[in-house]
Design an enzyme around this catalytic site. Structure first.
Site, PDB file in Angstrom:
ATOM      1  N   GLY A 127      -6.281   8.173   5.070  1.00  0.00           N
ATOM      2  CA  GLY A 127      -5.930   8.270   6.476  1.00  0.00           C
ATOM      3  C   GLY A 127      -5.753   9.726   6.866  1.00  0.00           C
ATOM      4  O   GLY A 127      -5.801  10.620   6.011  1.00  0.00           O
ATOM      5  N   GLY A 128      -5.571   9.980   8.140  1.00  0.00           N
ATOM      6  CA  GLY A 128      -5.238  11.326   8.606  1.00  0.00           C
ATOM      7  C   GLY A 128      -6.385  12.315   8.624  1.00  0.00           C
ATOM      8  O   GLY A 128      -6.161  13.517   8.708  1.00  0.00           O
ATOM      9  N   ASP A 167     -13.284   3.239  13.034  1.00  0.00           N
ATOM     10  CA  ASP A 167     -12.167   3.452  12.104  1.00  0.00           C
ATOM     11  C   ASP A 167     -12.193   4.879  11.576  1.00  0.00           C
ATOM     12  O   ASP A 167     -13.160   5.281  10.923  1.00  0.00           O
ATOM     13  CB  ASP A 167     -12.302   2.451  10.944  1.00  0.00           C
ATOM     14  CG  ASP A 167     -11.174   2.560   9.932  1.00  0.00           C
ATOM     15  OD1 ASP A 167     -10.162   3.233  10.215  1.00  0.00           O
ATOM     16  OD2 ASP A 167     -11.313   1.954   8.843  1.00  0.00           O
ATOM     17  N   MET A 197     -12.880  -1.654   0.713  1.00  0.00           N
ATOM     18  CA  MET A 197     -13.611  -0.473   0.260  1.00  0.00           C
ATOM     19  C   MET A 197     -13.716  -0.581  -1.258  1.00  0.00           C
ATOM     20  O   MET A 197     -13.122   0.191  -2.013  1.00  0.00           O
ATOM     21  CB  MET A 197     -12.874   0.796   0.717  1.00  0.00           C
ATOM     22  CG  MET A 197     -13.020   1.031   2.211  1.00  0.00           C
ATOM     23  SD  MET A 197     -11.776   2.141   2.883  1.00  0.00           S
ATOM     24  CE  MET A 197     -10.435   0.981   3.152  1.00  0.00           C
ATOM     25  N   SER A 228      -4.016   0.360  11.347  1.00  0.00           N
ATOM     26  CA  SER A 228      -4.236   0.381   9.897  1.00  0.00           C
ATOM     27  C   SER A 228      -2.873   0.440   9.232  1.00  0.00           C
ATOM     28  O   SER A 228      -2.045   1.291   9.562  1.00  0.00           O
ATOM     29  CB  SER A 228      -5.059   1.608   9.509  1.00  0.00           C
ATOM     30  OG  SER A 228      -4.879   1.839   8.128  1.00  0.00           O
ATOM     31  N   ASP A 252      -6.280  -1.902   4.540  1.00  0.00           N
ATOM     32  CA  ASP A 252      -7.220  -1.076   3.775  1.00  0.00           C
ATOM     33  C   ASP A 252      -7.082  -1.343   2.282  1.00  0.00           C
ATOM     34  O   ASP A 252      -6.057  -1.047   1.673  1.00  0.00           O
ATOM     35  CB  ASP A 252      -6.955   0.404   4.061  1.00  0.00           C
ATOM     36  CG  ASP A 252      -7.503   0.841   5.411  1.00  0.00           C
ATOM     37  OD1 ASP A 252      -8.665   0.498   5.713  1.00  0.00           O
ATOM     38  OD2 ASP A 252      -6.774   1.517   6.159  1.00  0.00           O
ATOM     39  N   HIS A 264     -10.215  -4.699   5.159  1.00  0.00           N
ATOM     40  CA  HIS A 264     -11.311  -3.729   5.053  1.00  0.00           C
ATOM     41  C   HIS A 264     -11.486  -3.409   3.579  1.00  0.00           C
ATOM     42  O   HIS A 264     -10.732  -2.606   3.016  1.00  0.00           O
ATOM     43  CB  HIS A 264     -10.944  -2.481   5.883  1.00  0.00           C
ATOM     44  CG  HIS A 264     -11.947  -1.383   5.812  1.00  0.00           C
ATOM     45  ND1 HIS A 264     -11.680  -0.101   6.246  1.00  0.00           N
ATOM     46  CD2 HIS A 264     -13.236  -1.363   5.365  1.00  0.00           C
ATOM     47  CE1 HIS A 264     -12.754   0.647   6.066  1.00  0.00           C
ATOM     48  NE2 HIS A 264     -13.706  -0.079   5.523  1.00  0.00           N
ATOM     49  N   MET A 321     -17.613   3.603  10.616  1.00  0.00           N
ATOM     50  CA  MET A 321     -16.611   4.547  10.100  1.00  0.00           C
ATOM     51  C   MET A 321     -16.804   5.899  10.779  1.00  0.00           C
ATOM     52  O   MET A 321     -17.914   6.433  10.814  1.00  0.00           O
ATOM     53  CB  MET A 321     -16.766   4.746   8.588  1.00  0.00           C
ATOM     54  CG  MET A 321     -16.377   3.570   7.714  1.00  0.00           C
ATOM     55  SD  MET A 321     -14.664   3.027   7.867  1.00  0.00           S
ATOM     56  CE  MET A 321     -13.733   4.485   7.408  1.00  0.00           C
ATOM     57  N   MET A 373      -8.641  -0.465  -1.334  1.00  0.00           N
ATOM     58  CA  MET A 373      -9.483   0.553  -1.998  1.00  0.00           C
ATOM     59  C   MET A 373      -9.438   0.363  -3.510  1.00  0.00           C
ATOM     60  O   MET A 373      -8.381   0.041  -4.059  1.00  0.00           O
ATOM     61  CB  MET A 373      -8.980   1.949  -1.647  1.00  0.00           C
ATOM     62  CG  MET A 373      -8.863   2.195  -0.147  1.00  0.00           C
ATOM     63  SD  MET A 373      -8.491   3.921   0.203  1.00  0.00           S
ATOM     64  CE  MET A 373      -8.133   3.826   1.963  1.00  0.00           C
ATOM     65  N   HIS A 422      -5.105  -4.084  10.294  1.00  0.00           N
ATOM     66  CA  HIS A 422      -6.225  -3.586   9.497  1.00  0.00           C
ATOM     67  C   HIS A 422      -5.690  -3.235   8.106  1.00  0.00           C
ATOM     68  O   HIS A 422      -4.897  -2.304   7.955  1.00  0.00           O
ATOM     69  CB  HIS A 422      -6.806  -2.356  10.200  1.00  0.00           C
ATOM     70  CG  HIS A 422      -7.967  -1.726   9.515  1.00  0.00           C
ATOM     71  ND1 HIS A 422      -9.282  -2.064   9.788  1.00  0.00           N
ATOM     72  CD2 HIS A 422      -8.024  -0.772   8.565  1.00  0.00           C
ATOM     73  CE1 HIS A 422     -10.079  -1.333   9.039  1.00  0.00           C
ATOM     74  NE2 HIS A 422      -9.349  -0.532   8.281  1.00  0.00           N
TER      75      HIS A 422
HETATM   76  C1  DX5 Z   1      -9.742   5.115   5.572  1.00  0.00           C
HETATM   77  C2  DX5 Z   1      -9.299   3.815   6.158  1.00  0.00           C
HETATM   78  C3  DX5 Z   1      -8.820   3.909   7.556  1.00  0.00           C
HETATM   79  C4  DX5 Z   1      -7.594   4.770   7.733  1.00  0.00           C
HETATM   80  C5  DX5 Z   1      -7.474   5.185   9.167  1.00  0.00           C
HETATM   81  O1  DX5 Z   1     -10.470   4.905   4.437  1.00  0.00           O
HETATM   82  O2  DX5 Z   1     -10.351   2.880   6.137  1.00  0.00           O
HETATM   83  O3  DX5 Z   1      -8.586   2.611   8.080  1.00  0.00           O
HETATM   84  O4  DX5 Z   1      -6.436   4.082   7.332  1.00  0.00           O
HETATM   85  O5  DX5 Z   1      -6.444   6.097   9.276  1.00  0.00           O
HETATM   86  P1  DX5 Z   1      -6.383   7.194  10.431  1.00  0.00           P
HETATM   87  O6  DX5 Z   1      -6.275   6.447  11.729  1.00  0.00           O
HETATM   88  O7  DX5 Z   1      -5.174   7.966  10.096  1.00  0.00           O
HETATM   89  O8  DX5 Z   1      -7.641   7.993  10.353  1.00  0.00           O
HETATM   90 ZN    ZN Z   2     -10.016   1.077   7.225  1.00  0.00          ZN
END
Ligand code: DX5
Ligand code: ZN
Length: 213
Positions: free
Chosen positions: A144-145, A171, A68, A11, A37, A66, A137, A39, A35
Site C-alpha cells: 500500500g501507499g 486499485d 495476489m 483495502s 489483499d 484480491h 492496477m 499476497m 477489499h
Molecule cells: C497493493 C494492494 C492494494 C493496496 C492499496 O498490492 O493490492 O489494494 O492495499 O493501497 P493504497 O490505497 O494505499 O495504494
Molecule cells: Zn488490492
C-alpha cells in the site's frame, strides 16, 4: 462525465488486525465492499493473510478477495468457503484464465480479473465478457501507499468504451486527487487503502473520493 454510482471499497491491508472486526465495523457504514489483499510472497514480494483470517471476518459488507497469488485456482473454493463474495485473480498469475474464471463462478462467487500496470488489456480481452468485474492496477501490487500511475487510465477508458455496464475497479494510490481522474476515465469501483485508513474521518475521506465529478 461518469454518471454511474461510485462504489468505495476500502483495502483492509493496513487495518489493526488485533481488533479486526471492531476496526471493520467502524469502516462498514462507508464501504460498499471490503477489499481483502491476499499476497503469497511469490507473485508479489509481500506476504499477508489467508483463509483462516478471512473466515474470522464478521461483517455484512461484501468481501472481495484480491488474490495476489500464483496459480490462484488452487484456493478459490477455500476462499469462498471462508466468506469471499467475489474473488479477483491476476491474469499474470493464472495458468488458464478462462477455466479459472469459471471455477470462481461455479464456487458461487462473483468473478473479477486484475491486470498489472504493464499488462496490456488484450491479455484479458477474451475473458472480459465472462466477468462480473475487472480490476485495473494503478500501482505494482505488493504494498500500500505507492504512487498512482496515470498511464493505466488508457486501459480503463478502453474497457469502459467496450463494456459500458461492467464494474471497473481501480486499485493503488487512490486519494482525493487521483479518484476524479479514475472516475473520469470510467472506473466506478475505487479501492483505497492508506488514504482512508490514515484519515481520522472515514466518512469525510470516503465522501472526498466521490467528489469532483
Ligand atoms: C497493493 C494492494 C492494494 C493496496 C492499496 O498490492 O493490492 O489494494 O492495499 O493501497 P493504497 O490505497 O494505499 O495504494
Ligand atoms: Zn488490492
Amino acid at each position: 462525465m461518469n454518471k454511474t454510482r461510485i462504489k468505495i471499497t476500502p483495502s483492509i491491508l493496513g487495518i489493526d488486525y488485533g481488533r479486526m472486526n471492531e476496526h471493520l465495523a467502524e469502516l462498514a457504514p462507508f464501504s460498499d465492499m471490503f477489499h481483502v489483499d491476499v499476497m503469497d510472497g511469490n507473485f508479489v514480494p509481500n506476504l499477508t493473510i489467508g483463509m483462516p483470517i478471512v473466515s474470522c471476518i464478521k461483517t455484512d459488507v461484501p468481501l472481495d478477495c484480491h488474490l495476489m497469488i500464483r496459480n490462484p485456482h488452487r484456493y478459490v473454493e477455500q476462499f469462498v468457503e471462508a466468506g469471499a463474495d467475489s474473488i479477483t485473480i491476476h491474469a499474470e498469475a493464472s495458468l488458464h484464465l478462462a477455466p479459472d474464471v469459471e471455477k470462481i463462478k461455479k464456487a458461487g462467487a462473483k468473478a473479477c480479473v486484475a491486470i498489472n500496470p504493464e499488462t496490456p488489456v488484450e491479455k484479458i480481452a477474451a475473458v472480459l465478457p465472462m466477468l462480473d468485474m475487472v480490476l485495473v492496477m494503478s500501482i505494482n501490487p505488493g504494498f500500500g501507499g505507492q504512487k498512482f500511475m496515470p498511464e493505466v487510465l488508457e486501459k480503463v477508458r478502453w474497457i469502459r468504451e467496450h463494456y459500458p455496464n461492467l464494474d471497473i475497479q481501480i486499485d493503488g494510490g487512490i486519494n482525493d486527487e487521483t479518484a476524479p481522474l479514475a472516475i473520469e476515465a470510467g472506473a466506478n469501483v475505487l479501492v483505497s487503502g492508506s488514504y482512508i485508513l490514515k484519515s481520522r474521518d472515514y466518512e469525510g475521506a470516503v465522501a472526498s473520493l466521490k467528489k469532483n465529478r
